[in-house]
Design an enzyme around this catalytic site. Structure first.
Site, mmCIF file in Angstrom:
data_model
loop_
_atom_site.group_PDB
_atom_site.id
_atom_site.type_symbol
_atom_site.label_atom_id
_atom_site.label_comp_id
_atom_site.label_asym_id
_atom_site.label_seq_id
_atom_site.Cartn_x
_atom_site.Cartn_y
_atom_site.Cartn_z
ATOM 1 N N ARG A 60 18.941 -59.968 -16.948
ATOM 2 C CA ARG A 60 19.984 -59.632 -17.987
ATOM 3 C C ARG A 60 21.309 -60.487 -17.674
ATOM 4 N NH1 ARG A 60 23.043 -55.347 -18.930
ATOM 5 N NH2 ARG A 60 21.573 -54.122 -18.069
ATOM 6 N N TYR A 113 25.225 -69.173 -43.150
ATOM 7 C CA TYR A 113 24.094 -68.587 -43.047
ATOM 8 C C TYR A 113 24.109 -66.959 -43.436
ATOM 9 C CZ TYR A 113 19.646 -66.585 -41.152
ATOM 10 O OH TYR A 113 18.815 -65.535 -40.893
ATOM 11 N N ASP A 185 29.071 -73.486 -35.615
ATOM 12 C CA ASP A 185 27.603 -73.366 -35.549
ATOM 13 C C ASP A 185 27.149 -74.742 -35.784
ATOM 14 O OD1 ASP A 185 25.056 -72.999 -36.304
ATOM 15 O OD2 ASP A 185 25.405 -71.128 -37.058
ATOM 16 N N LYS A 210 15.626 -73.406 -34.200
ATOM 17 C CA LYS A 210 15.585 -74.554 -34.925
ATOM 18 C C LYS A 210 15.194 -75.821 -34.193
ATOM 19 C CE LYS A 210 16.459 -70.991 -37.948
ATOM 20 N NZ LYS A 210 17.433 -70.362 -37.574
HETATM 21 C C1 LIG Z 1 22.963 -72.127 -39.387
HETATM 22 C C2 LIG Z 1 22.204 -71.125 -38.792
HETATM 23 N N1 LIG Z 1 23.000 -70.239 -38.031
HETATM 24 C C3 LIG Z 1 22.482 -69.060 -37.418
HETATM 25 C C4 LIG Z 1 21.181 -68.825 -37.554
HETATM 26 C C5 LIG Z 1 20.704 -67.569 -36.956
HETATM 27 O O1 LIG Z 1 19.790 -67.742 -35.994
HETATM 28 P P1 LIG Z 1 18.797 -66.984 -35.418
HETATM 29 O O2 LIG Z 1 17.671 -66.750 -36.543
HETATM 30 O O3 LIG Z 1 17.935 -67.608 -34.368
HETATM 31 O O4 LIG Z 1 19.467 -65.874 -34.947
HETATM 32 C C6 LIG Z 1 20.593 -69.451 -38.566
HETATM 33 C C7 LIG Z 1 19.030 -69.053 -38.823
HETATM 34 O O5 LIG Z 1 18.405 -69.351 -39.928
HETATM 35 C C8 LIG Z 1 21.026 -70.633 -39.194
HETATM 36 O O6 LIG Z 1 20.309 -71.252 -40.041
#
Ligand SMILES: Cc1ncc(COP(=O)(O)O)c(C=O)c1O
Length: 393
Positions: A60, A113, A185, A210
């Site tokens: 962890r 998101y 992000d 992704k």
């Molecule tokens: C731009 C973006 N940031 C964060 C996330 C969240 O990621 P996770 O699903 O790996 O928690 C997503 C998920 O689709 C996303 O498209």
């Protein structure tokens, strides 16, 4: 190869962050599938527990497979260190909580998101953290929104789902004067197309689920920063305490995925340019959102701050939700699914899928219409992707 900048991107995705030979001269690193690590004696335990040694205690907190992934991601994003998390959302929420305390406020872009939007608008207010939603493509709006309690500016660029492009360098300049942290992000661009830390951001976060994974078989997240002390604190005061740790197996799969990141991104983008051109010329398509199109609002900024335009496209169909439903149901090759960045072309309807956490009036206000479809252009032959879209339209 720690922070050795002389190698190219593709080389760093394969070798970056390695600290030496693998056990038994294996080409690939092993998966250290263990929860705990054995100390030689009490003195050794004392050394490791007080961070005087880099050895391991408990997965962890750290693990060799995770450390390799973190070192590699830090190199790819030009950071001084990285923290791996169990998901992109674990990375995002831990980073936000790490900077905020009651009575602070956070400024975010209008389109995020869906789960990130929920953290900001539902979770943070429970801890007396206020939020301000701003159109960050308008820097005057940002300057007006900042006050003495603003601690973070948080956004995606390109943003999910409408590919808004935010000028990272300019936002960072505005923030720096006021001691505000800029968190970006970078999921849609991946480190191949954009490096926000080089543009002045303080922390970059990824849903590693992704493009970094690229094969749709891992959920994971990563945060990278320029400040080594911050990374140490994020890891041990937040990731380790909230407990959103990545599994060694997932870290290993991500290391495998990373090896082809450059190769994949080049092909993803090549396909996306063809798909965007097709959509742009189709009579049933009202609008196409893709930073690579010259008449797209953020095109010039994207050209300046990115090394390419990525492979995420959103478009609006002439008609309403019923027409969109008919369209996606006729699609044969692309898969109707959330997520993105996989080999398979994925298609989704943000208003009723990834962004359904937005209140209806906000969806309308921010232009996330019922007729919007988002496509993550995959690695199939682009002619087949286009043929599929054409027959469905
Ligand atoms: C731009 C973006 N940031 C964060 C996330 C969240 O990621 P996770 O699903 O790996 O928690 C997503 C998920 O689709 C996303 O498209």
């Amino acid at each position: 190869m720690n922070n050795n900048k002389k190698y190219g991107f593709d080389t760093r995705t394969i070798h970056g962050g390695s600290t030496g030979k693998n056990p038994n001269n294996a080409l690939n690193p092993p998966i250290f599938q263990t929860s705990t690590f054995v100390f030689d004696n009490i003195d050794h335990a004392e050394q490791v527990m007080s961070f005087k040694s880099d050895d391991y205690v408990y997965t962890r907190g750290n693990n060799p497979t995770l450390r390799l992934l973190e070192n590699r991601m830090a190199e790819l994003e030009y950071g001084k260190g990285a923290v791996a998390f169990s998901s992109g959302m674990a990375a995002i929420s831990s980073v936000l909580f790490s900077f905020l305390k009651p009575n602070d406020n956070i400024i975010v872009h209008r389109t995020l998101y869906g789960s990130s939007y929920s953290v900001v608008t539902k979770l943070l207010p429970k801890y007396n953290v206020e939020y301000k939603i701003v159109d960050l493509t308008n820097l005057e709006e940002l300057k007006t929104a900042i006050d003495g309690k603003t601690k973070i500016i948080y956004f995606e660029s390109p943003s999910n789902p409408n590919l808004a492009i935010i000028n990272i360098k300019r936002v960072a300049q505005i923030a720096k004067d006021k001691n505000i942290k800029v968190i970006v992000d970078n999921t849609f661009a991946s480190p191949y197309f954009q490096n926000p830390l080089l543009l002045g951001a303080d922390v970059v976060v990824h849903s590693a689920t992704k493009y970094i994974c690229g094969h749709g078989d891992v959920v994971g997240g990563v945060a990278v920063a320029k400040d080594k002390d911050y990374i140490q604190s994020l890891k041990f005061d937040y990731m380790c305490e909230f407990g959103g740790v990545m599994s060694p197996f997932n870290a290993w799969l991500l290391l495998r995925g990373l090896k082809t990141l450059g190769l994949r991104m080049r092909q993803h983008e090549k396909n996306a340019i063809e798909v965007a051109k097709f959509l742009k010329n189709h009579p049933k398509i009202e609008s196409v959102m893709y930073p690579g199109l010259e008449d797209f609002k953020g095109h010039d900024i994207a050209k300046e701050q990115m090394n390419g335009f990525g492979a995420m496209i959103s478009f609006e169909i002439d008609g309403g939700l019923e027409d969109v439903k008919k369209f996606v149901e006729k699609i044969k090759l692309a898969q109707l699914a959330v997520s993105l960045g996989d080999c398979e072309t994925l298609i989704e309807v943000p208003a009723i899928m990834t962004h359904r956490g937005y209140p209806n009036e906000k969806l309308r206000e921010f232009g996330l219409t019922d007729s919007m479809v988002r496509i993550s252009v995959g690695l199939e032959d682009y002619q087949d992707i286009i043929e599929d879209l054409e027959q469905a339209l």
